[in-house]
Design an enzyme around this catalytic site. Structure first.
Site, PDB file in Angstrom:
ATOM      1  N   GLU A 472     -30.314 -59.936  92.119  1.00  0.00           N
ATOM      2  CA  GLU A 472     -29.895 -58.945  91.120  1.00  0.00           C
ATOM      3  C   GLU A 472     -31.099 -58.234  90.512  1.00  0.00           C
ATOM      4  O   GLU A 472     -31.030 -57.037  90.193  1.00  0.00           O
ATOM      5  CB  GLU A 472     -29.036 -59.607  90.039  1.00  0.00           C
ATOM      6  CG  GLU A 472     -27.738 -60.210  90.546  1.00  0.00           C
ATOM      7  CD  GLU A 472     -26.911 -59.242  91.396  1.00  0.00           C
ATOM      8  OE1 GLU A 472     -26.959 -58.022  91.144  1.00  0.00           O
ATOM      9  OE2 GLU A 472     -26.223 -59.710  92.317  1.00  0.00           O
ATOM     10  N   HIS A 475     -32.074 -55.362  92.698  1.00  0.00           N
ATOM     11  CA  HIS A 475     -31.281 -54.166  92.386  1.00  0.00           C
ATOM     12  C   HIS A 475     -31.829 -53.486  91.135  1.00  0.00           C
ATOM     13  O   HIS A 475     -31.962 -52.259  91.074  1.00  0.00           O
ATOM     14  CB  HIS A 475     -29.818 -54.548  92.118  1.00  0.00           C
ATOM     15  CG  HIS A 475     -29.004 -54.769  93.349  1.00  0.00           C
ATOM     16  ND1 HIS A 475     -28.927 -53.864  94.383  1.00  0.00           N
ATOM     17  CD2 HIS A 475     -28.184 -55.809  93.702  1.00  0.00           C
ATOM     18  CE1 HIS A 475     -28.112 -54.319  95.318  1.00  0.00           C
ATOM     19  NE2 HIS A 475     -27.647 -55.497  94.927  1.00  0.00           N
TER      20      HIS A 475
END
Length: 690
Positions: A472, A475
């Site tokens: 994550e 990202h």
């Protein structure tokens, strides 16, 4: 009192937001967008039309973002205002996508003599804008035009309804017991969490839920086969017509209507299927290429997966007394085999990966690679005591920021994701910094009061959860480290969906490097480093059942793509039959009769992955190949890190994904590194993606 959704500071005023503020703010901001568009069309060009419209729409996006986010992480009172706002926002974007006057401005700009001399980001924004107009039905007439718009609005409602049903079904089921013997095999961390769950409900004993940490702990470690079966059946039948809550939160009709409307949207645009419509904005050249890629990989991975499953069945028979391996036995038996073969388990690793140490290690890795530092700012208001805010700085200057909400809790959507608060863009008052949300669902810290048996423990992560955090954050870096100032192609905006997983999967690689592991691990009580023996075992077990995992992902990807390759919708029975057929072709593990995986497949029915779940495998080729350059140069080679930063992270969607990858790697992507990293390099493929 002024409405904080209209004041719009860079960071949302979470301590002031109220559900009642949503409707008037969104209505006003949409009106502002429409007024700005009308004004901009009077003297159309970039500065008079597109730039002011970007400003107005940025205000709308930054107001809607915290509303959408709060619905995901708190639900409850935010659901109704979010859904009402979603309908209005969807209607606006659909209307904009069919505005022929604005489309004409884009065409005029693209055809102007000076267009070739424009900055790359502006040219790409116009190019992608033209494509998106065409995919939004700008060329449709009469009833077809109205139907396309109505379908778009209804699809937004249905996606929200699907997600709500999954969340409500997950929250509705619990299992309460006062018999400690029923929970034999569960690690202390899971017992403490179950005790805390019971206490929060004013119950004695323990409560098992379907939230990720609780579910996974039971399926992996519970020696009680009946308990595993009970929990498994409840989980795989969520939001369907079967199982313990069968029919109560059933997504069957929701899926049917979504697929019907998606097929109709594609047909209205003159396309064969929704899969064709989806691929029109992706890196893959066409639908045939996607299926060729998935089928090719499945054909070569399945023999290895069958061997792995045969080994597991033999082990279960010979060592665990299981003559037949049921679906609820597989994770438990696999964990036993892993311990037998490698003498290692995720639970044995947990004490060495306390959340705060992992977080500090993640920040240290990113600083070494890209020269950016993360600094906590506890003065920033958040929506829950678990959530924290951090600034990203370079050379002491703030360049971005992010909220991090790491722990599972009731009424919070499951899974892990990154979303945007604000996008980097140039404004009249200066540069707007990119801000992100990063959300995970790890086991929370357990207080001594909440879990007497544990005496109070910090959050301890499995190594799988460590890789989720890195994923994550990858990202997040893609969003936050952009140097692009045009909103439509800044950060992850404008990036082909089957390339958007490149930075996230890329960053996961450092979770397997001994030098990096040393930076993110240390015993939570003593600070003692992860022992060399445990590290060696963890690395040796890296590819344990990797082929089984690969075919599982391919099962999801093929099901999704074939489902959306139909030129009509599908009934719930046809959806199930297709999934059964895909499983016969690629799966190696059995499924329970009431398994309704599709009813909870939020990625494709409530997320952005419809006819795009293949993106995970497609981008894994890119990420493995990108990391192979670090393997050649050194995993913390700063020059290579800077090259990835400048070629991939900073460029956002301002250039085609394949061009950016080729700039970084010096050639087109190859499959070799993925096969080597996953331990199936001998299964050489005939073709490479894109």
């Amino acid at each position: 009192m002024s409405n904080p959704l209209l004041n719009l500071p860079l960071l949302p005023a979470f301590d002031q937001l109220q559900p009642s503020q949503v409707a008037p703010a969104i209505a006003e901001l949409i009106d502002n967008c429409r007024d700005q568009l009308e004004k901009g069309l009077e003297n159309p060009d970039w500065d008079n039309t597109l730039a002011p419209l970007e400003e107005a729409q940025d205000r709308l996006n930054r107001a809607f973002s915290p509303v959408s986010h709060l619905n995901s992480v708190l639900s409850g009172p935010w659901r109704e205002p979010y859904e009402a706002a979603l309908a209005e926002v969807t209607a606006y974007w659909t209307e904009l996508g069919q505005n022929r006057d604005l489309y004409g401005v884009y065409r005029q700009l693209a055809e102007s003599p000076e267009f070739a001399d424009w900055p790359q980001a502006r040219r790409q924004a116009v190019k992608l804008g033209l494509r998106d107009f065409e995919l939004s039905g700008v060329g449709l007439e009469g009833d077809a035009r109205e139907r396309f718009a109505a379908n778009s609005r209804r699809l937004a409602e249905l996606s929200s309804q699907f997600a709500n049903n999954v969340l409500d079904a997950t929250n509705a089921w619990t299992y309460h017991t006062e018999d400690a013997a029923e929970l034999s095999g569960l690690p202390q961390t899971a017992l403490a969490a179950a005790g805390a769950a019971a206490q929060s409900r004013n119950l004695p004993g323990w409560v098992i839920t379907l939230e990720g940490p609780s579910f996974l702990a039971v399926m992996t470690h519970a020696d009680n086969r009946a308990l595993r079966e009970r929990v498994h059946r409840a989980f795989v039948s969520r939001a369907s017509e079967t199982g313990p809550d069968g029919g109560k939160f059933d997504n069957s009709s929701v899926m049917e209507e979504i697929l019907k409307l998606r097929a109709e949207q594609a047909k209205l645009l003159g396309m064969e299927s929704y899969a064709e419509l989806s691929v029109a904005s992706k890196m893959a050249p066409d639908t045939d290429r996607v299926l060729e890629f998935l089928n090719d990989l499945a054909e070569r991975a399945k023999p290895a997966a069958e061997r792995e499953f045969a080994e597991l069945k033999a082990f279960a028979t010979d060592n665990l007394g299981l003559q037949e391996l049921k679906p609820w036995d597989i994770p438990w038996a696999a964990e036993k085999l892993k311990q037998e073969r490698y003498a290692i388990s995720q639970e044995e690793l947990r004490p060495y990966f306390p959340y705060e140490k992992v977080l500090a290690g993640l920040f240290a890795v990113v600083e070494k690679l890209f020269g950016v530092t993360a600094e906590a700012d506890d003065s920033v208001a958040t929506w829950h005591e678990d959530a924290r805010f951090f600034w990203l700085t370079r050379n002491g200057e703030r360049i971005a920021g992010f909220y991090l909400d790491a722990f599972a809790r009731e009424k919070k959507r499951g899974g892990a994701w990154m979303d945007t608060v604000s996008t980097r863009r140039q404004t009249e008052s200066g540069l707007q910094l990119p801000i992100a949300y990063l959300v995970c669902n790890f086991s929370p810290p357990i207080s001594a009061a909440g879990a007497p048996a544990a005496g109070g423990e910090p959050s301890l992560l499995t190594h799988n959860e460590v890789t989720t955090l890195f994923h994550e954050f990858g990202h997040g870096l893609h969003h936050m480290l952009t140097k692009v100032d045009v909103a439509d192609v800044s950060g992850i905006n404008g990036v082909a969906w089957d390339a958007v997983e490149l930075p996230s999967q890329f960053l996961e690689n450092w979770c397997w490097q001994p030098e990096a592991i040393a930076m993110m691990s240390g015993h939570y009580k003593t600070g003692e480093p992860l022992p060399a023996e445990l590290l060696d075992k963890m690395l040796a077990a890296k590819n344990f059942q990797s082929a089984m995992f690969t075919v599982r992902q391919l099962e999801f990807a093929l099901f999704d793509f074939l489902l959306h390759s139909r030129n009509t919708g599908a009934s719930a029975e046809e959806i199930q039959q297709l999934l059964n057929d895909v499983r016969k072709r690629v799966a190696v593990v059995p499924s329970a009769a009431e398994n309704r995986f599709q009813h909870g497949f939020a990625h494709i029915f409530a997320g952005g992955y419809a006819a795009g779940y293949y993106s995970y495998k497609w981008a894994e080729v890119l990420s493995a190949d990108a990391f192979s350059l670090f393997e050649e140069k050194g995993i913390f080679d700063r020059a290579t890190g800077e090259k990835f930063l400048h070629s991939i992270l900073e460029k956002g969607g301002s250039r085609e994904a394949e061009d950016l990858f080729t700039e970084f790697r010096g050639r087109a992507p190859k499959i070799d590194a993925l096969l080597r990293h996953s331990g199936i390099e001998q299964l050489a493929l005939n073709t490479d993606p894109g």
